[in-house]
Design an enzyme around this catalytic site. Sequence first.
Site, short mmCIF file in Angstrom:
data_model
loop_
_atom_site.label_atom_id
_atom_site.label_comp_id
_atom_site.label_asym_id
_atom_site.label_seq_id
_atom_site.Cartn_x
_atom_site.Cartn_y
_atom_site.Cartn_z
CB CYS A 1 7.51 -2.49 4.57
SG CYS A 1 7.94 -2.42 2.82
CG HIS B 1 7.77 1.78 4.20
ND1 HIS B 1 9.06 1.27 4.18
CD2 HIS B 1 7.86 2.97 4.84
CE1 HIS B 1 9.88 2.11 4.79
NE2 HIS B 1 9.18 3.15 5.21
CG ASP C 1 8.46 1.39 -0.04
OD1 ASP C 1 9.43 2.11 -0.29
OD2 ASP C 1 8.55 0.33 0.60
CG HIS C 2 10.59 0.40 -3.49
ND1 HIS C 2 11.06 -0.88 -3.37
CD2 HIS C 2 11.13 1.09 -2.47
CE1 HIS C 2 11.83 -0.96 -2.31
NE2 HIS C 2 11.90 0.22 -1.75
#
Length: 347
Positions: free
Chosen positions: A236, A265, A310-311
């Site tokens: 990530c 990620h 990701d986010h």
Amino acid sequence: MKLSFRWYGADDPVTLEKIRQIPTMHSIVTAIYDVPVGEVWPEEKIAALKKAVEDAGLHFEVIESVPVHEDIKLGRPARGRYIEAYCENIRRLGRAGVKCICYNFMPVFDWTRTQLDRQLPDGSKALVYYVEQLKKMDPLTGELSLPGWDSSYKKEDLQKLFDAYKEVDEEKLWENLSYFLKAVIPVAEEAGIRMAIHPDDPPYPIFGLPRVITCEENLDRFLKIVDSPANSLTLCTGSLGCAKFNNIPALVDKYAAMDRIGFMHVRNVLLLEDGSFEESAHYSGCGSLDIFAIMQALHRRHFKGYLRPDHGRMIWGEQGRPGYGLYDRALGASYITGLWEALSRME
Ligand code: DNO
């Protein structure tokens, strides 16, 4: 790389139909959310989830997460029963065609932010972690609301958990992690699944609780505990990259070359002077991470695993689960796909 997208199930306002329309989308990343941590997932529920995903024309190959019970992390006597249930989940998911399971080994809290809707200069809203805000947060009041965290703990239970962790320092946590890995990785190998541990976010101890999946030295140590492709990383970029001591393109290059990244990620973070950070748009110029260099490392190493944007920030007035709206994550997916096409054609 196989492009994927996280979906929180039937209640997620971001529907499978919408996700499918993101160009080159391959698989859905999801989980069973209504079974308590540590229990076995009913086969009918797994089958129904698989059907929903496949009916939408997407692949059901990545689970995030099968959570690890605190008794396993604490090394309590009850861990035997929870590890057995964990192994059974791996077997069941393997039979359903799952290829990768993401999980983490963070005590009590999952990823931590101090504010979920910080307005940025362009009007978008982002998740942030401000050191000054963190100093004022007291997890033991029972009033904390953290995005990735099981808020069902009662105040008294939380106090007990914190007390139990007083006996568990980093070395003890390593021991408990090794015990877990030695039990589950052989089962994953047999089931054709790659277990992919998610790094600690942020990658250093918070609230006095130990954290170990944090930096290169510790990632090396982790991978050596069971030296198997089934014992892999969820790399990530934002979690490891919110600490200045991690050089993300170098880590991606190293572990992709070793074929120890099961899942990527990808997101960006803007690091501030005092160790605080803001989640920014994916594009390199918006944050502190060089996303191009990260994608280049993956491409150089012929990365074949799963990757998800990701986010995202909340943009265009979207309301929803912090970090997990549609629009900004879809922009991230398109940016990543664009970089990948350019890298492929420059070969
Ligand atoms: C945050 C996520 C984490 C992750 C877990 C894996 O958005 O990446 O919550 O799912 O740590 O167990």
